[in-house]
Design an enzyme around this catalytic site. Structure first.
Site, mmCIF file in Angstrom:
data_model
loop_
_atom_site.group_PDB
_atom_site.id
_atom_site.type_symbol
_atom_site.label_atom_id
_atom_site.label_comp_id
_atom_site.label_asym_id
_atom_site.label_seq_id
_atom_site.Cartn_x
_atom_site.Cartn_y
_atom_site.Cartn_z
ATOM 1 N N ALA A 1 4.678 -16.108 5.508
ATOM 2 C CA ALA A 1 4.767 -15.127 6.601
ATOM 3 C C ALA A 1 5.885 -14.111 6.419
ATOM 4 C CB ALA A 1 4.959 -15.867 7.925
ATOM 5 N N GLY B 1 6.332 -12.666 3.478
ATOM 6 C CA GLY B 1 5.965 -11.966 2.235
ATOM 7 C C GLY B 1 5.366 -10.587 2.485
ATOM 8 N N LYS C 1 3.266 -8.568 5.698
ATOM 9 C CA LYS C 1 3.853 -7.358 6.273
ATOM 10 C C LYS C 1 2.908 -6.164 6.175
ATOM 11 C CE LYS C 1 7.272 -5.112 4.167
ATOM 12 N NZ LYS C 1 8.551 -5.004 3.505
ATOM 13 N N ASP D 1 -11.509 -12.036 -1.714
ATOM 14 C CA ASP D 1 -11.464 -10.942 -2.675
ATOM 15 C C ASP D 1 -11.485 -9.718 -1.779
ATOM 16 O OD1 ASP D 1 -12.307 -8.728 -4.222
ATOM 17 O OD2 ASP D 1 -12.932 -10.112 -5.781
ATOM 18 N N HIS D 2 -10.340 -9.089 -1.607
ATOM 19 C CA HIS D 2 -10.286 -8.086 -0.533
ATOM 20 C C HIS D 2 -11.230 -6.912 -0.777
ATOM 21 C CE1 HIS D 2 -7.460 -5.902 -3.125
ATOM 22 N NE2 HIS D 2 -7.600 -4.858 -2.333
ATOM 23 N N LYS E 1 -14.102 -4.357 1.839
ATOM 24 C CA LYS E 1 -14.104 -2.892 1.970
ATOM 25 C C LYS E 1 -15.464 -2.419 2.472
ATOM 26 C CE LYS E 1 -10.628 -1.989 -1.599
ATOM 27 N NZ LYS E 1 -9.461 -1.368 -0.988
ATOM 28 N N GLU F 1 -5.905 3.189 -10.865
ATOM 29 C CA GLU F 1 -4.718 3.230 -10.012
ATOM 30 C C GLU F 1 -3.669 4.122 -10.642
ATOM 31 O OE1 GLU F 1 -3.815 -0.582 -7.757
ATOM 32 O OE2 GLU F 1 -4.227 -1.294 -9.782
ATOM 33 N N HIS G 1 -12.418 -8.331 -8.532
ATOM 34 C CA HIS G 1 -12.953 -7.129 -7.891
ATOM 35 C C HIS G 1 -14.091 -6.472 -8.682
ATOM 36 C CE1 HIS G 1 -9.418 -7.832 -5.644
ATOM 37 N NE2 HIS G 1 -8.574 -7.113 -6.342
ATOM 38 N N LYS H 1 -5.982 7.638 -8.080
ATOM 39 C CA LYS H 1 -6.266 6.360 -7.434
ATOM 40 C C LYS H 1 -7.683 6.462 -6.888
ATOM 41 C CE LYS H 1 -5.798 2.677 -4.656
ATOM 42 N NZ LYS H 1 -5.962 1.341 -5.208
HETATM 43 C C1 BG6 Z 1 -5.008 -6.421 -6.135
HETATM 44 C C2 BG6 Z 1 -4.333 -6.411 -7.463
HETATM 45 O O1 BG6 Z 1 -5.929 -7.473 -6.063
HETATM 46 O O2 BG6 Z 1 -5.680 -5.181 -5.933
HETATM 47 C C3 BG6 Z 1 -3.380 -5.236 -7.585
HETATM 48 O O3 BG6 Z 1 -3.609 -7.635 -7.640
HETATM 49 C C4 BG6 Z 1 -4.069 -3.941 -7.239
HETATM 50 O O4 BG6 Z 1 -2.813 -5.173 -8.889
HETATM 51 C C5 BG6 Z 1 -4.837 -4.050 -5.920
HETATM 52 O O5 BG6 Z 1 -3.102 -2.929 -7.152
HETATM 53 C C6 BG6 Z 1 -5.694 -2.815 -5.671
HETATM 54 O O6 BG6 Z 1 -6.243 -2.888 -4.387
HETATM 55 P P1 BG6 Z 1 -6.627 -1.578 -3.571
HETATM 56 O O7 BG6 Z 1 -7.268 -2.080 -2.335
HETATM 57 O O8 BG6 Z 1 -5.343 -0.838 -3.323
HETATM 58 O O9 BG6 Z 1 -7.529 -0.772 -4.470
#
Ligand code: BG6
Length: 493
Positions: free
Chosen positions: A11, A13, A17, A179-180, A184, A218, A242, A348
């Protein structure tokens, strides 16, 4: 909706945040959490409840979609946040934690439901799970769900070990592997665009699609994460999760129902169909790895990767990865999927381009026009939308062909209020929808694929590691990968 206590490990980290506190607040503002919830922040560092609530407030003000808390009953939101310092290797701490959870469970009527969110290094997942069990935190009649962050292991072997530990405590249906990218908006939209439109699905195969290009670029370098990244590299950090996940969304068959397991079954089939590599030579031919050296971006000089903090000055870790991948099934036979990702690239962006085969262009040859292929582009991030490039007559001309764009900019319409990936994922986990989380067999197949590349690289030494200047599009070989097939990377937007 039923209530829950969210136990947030890690929490203090960065993830908490930047992403998790703001996500919980947005969900609260939009009524997605209801009133029956509480959050317990856990980390080693001592912190009072007041200090913790102040951290939450500052994080929302800096990173939230709703930066102002003025329109809500802040006190009622903030008082649900409690903090407890915890040594995760000490089961006695977990016994105390149990007392606190039970108190909050009673106070906010959360029905014994618990969401354990582990924003921690994966080597701690096992001991946390055992201590949750041994500390009595799973002895309630409500649900007990474990939400974990990537990386899930370092290779197939370590992932299997990790999974075996978790499975001693949690059932697969209760493990939510984040897996974020799957949270999206536009990644989720791939499925809708494909399966809800009459004009795409009939063309979605090797008869009409020439190639697929997935770019995840990126501009940032490794920032403060050199220690982690130098052991991971782009292959494990981005491709294993991803990139392969996006590939499965493009390539999967329509599921028979929109149920989580039906969708995940289809994704696994794609991962199983990925063509393996016959040898290290085969990897060298189809995979490009690069590392950024000194360079510049928008006039600003940038250091090379090897001079970044916590990076081995002789590191051979790749910060750029590109590959030509084939999905060996009936639908995709012969269609190359080109993927690339890298740090310190010029923009990016995350984009998926579907390049269609040309129509027979003999009609236009006499006019010396070269016909551009039709493109369908999913813009995932940071711009969200869909873009379709087709050919049409230039108005007023004597039949001159020009490419025109049909452009749907979703982020322009919805603007800053598109829910963040983490909001969607925490919301899904709290209501038990695992569609956009990776199931164990997906993770295992992805590692199997990635391990072949990593093993080949070990055999090859660093002889095929190519350097590229920071701020460029990576090693030249990444262009050649397509040129050899008569294609090119389409410029990203
Ligand atoms: C993370 C990686 O899973 O995804 C990072 O560990 C990367 O290295 C990030 O910067 C990118 O995510 P996003 O949502 O900013 O494209």
């Amino acid at each position: 909706m039923s209530g829950t206590v969210i136990l947030l490990f890690g929490a203090t980290g960065d993830l908490a945040k930047r992403k998790l506190f703001p996500a919980i607040y947005s969900m609260y503002r939009e009524g997605k959490l209801g009133e029956n919830f509480a959050v317990i922040g856990l980390a080693r560092r001592p912190r009072t409840n007041e200090q913790f609530r102040q951290d939450v407030l500052e994080s929302i003000q800096e990173f939230g979609r709703y930066k102002s808390v003025g329109d809500t009953d802040w006190t009622s939101f903030a008082e649900r946040f409690n903090y407890m310092p915890l040594d995760i290797n000490d089961v006695n701490g977990f016994r105390q934690l149990r007392v606190l959870v039970e108190e909050l469970d009673g106070k906010y009527e959360t029905g014994g439901n618990r969401l354990f969110y582990l924003a921690l290094a994966p080597d701690l997942f096992g001991s946390v799970s055992f201590n949750l069990r041994d500390g009595g935190l799973l002895d309630t009649k409500g649900y007990h769900r474990l939400v974990i962050e990537k990386p899930f292991g370092y290779d197939l072997e370590s992932a299997e070990k990790l999974n075996a530990q978790l499975r001693q405590v949690f059932e697969e249906k209760d493990i939510y592997r984040i897996d974020h990218y799957l949270g999206k908006e536009m990644v989720q939209n791939i499925e809708f665009v494909r399966f809800a439109n009459a004009f795409f699905e009939p063309l979605w195969n090797n008869k009409f699609i020439a190639n697929v290009q997935i770019t995840l670029s990126e501009t940032v370098g490794v920032e403060e994460r050199g220690g982690y990244y130098d052991k991971s590299g782009a292959l494990r950090d981005m491709a294993q999760n991803h990139m392969l996940q996006m590939l499965t969304m493009i390539a999967m068959e329509p599921p028979s129902r929109l149920h989580p397991e039906d969708i995940r079954d289809e994704k696994v089939k794609v991962l199983r169909s990925l063509r393996g590599f016959a040898s290290a030579e085969d990897v060298r031919e189809n995979v490009v790895r690069g590392q950024y050296g000194e360079g510049e971006l928008k006039g600003k000089p940038l250091p090379g990767y090897r001079s970044e903090p916590n990076v081995n000055p002789a590191s051979a870790t790749e910060t750029f990865f590109a590959a030509r991948v084939f999905v060996d099934n009936f639908r995709w036979a012969g269609v190359p999927f080109y993927v690339r990702t890298g740090k310190r690239l010029p923009v990016k962006t995350t984009e998926i381009v579907i390049e269609f085969k040309n129509v027979p262009d003999n009609v236009y040859l006499s006019r010396k026009h070269s016909l551009e292929p039709n493109l369908l582009v999913f813009r995932i991030n940071p711009m969200e939308g869909i873009y379709f490039k087709m050919n049409a007559k230039q108005p007023g001309s004597e039949g001159v062909l020009v490419p025109v764009a049909l452009d749907f900019c979703q982020s322009c319409v919805v603007g800053i209020n598109t829910p963040e990936a983490y909001e969607r994922l925490i919301h899904d986990a709290s209501r038990g929808d695992s569609t956009y989380f990776t199931r164990w067999d997906e993770v295992a197949h992805a590692w199997q694929f990635v391990d072949q590349i990593a093993d080949a690289w070990t055999k090859l030494g660093s002889e095929d590691l190519a350097f590229y200047p920071a701020g460029s599009w990576g090693p030249k070989r990444a262009q050649e990968l397509l040129e050899n097939d008569g294609f090119k990377w389409w410029p990203v937007n």
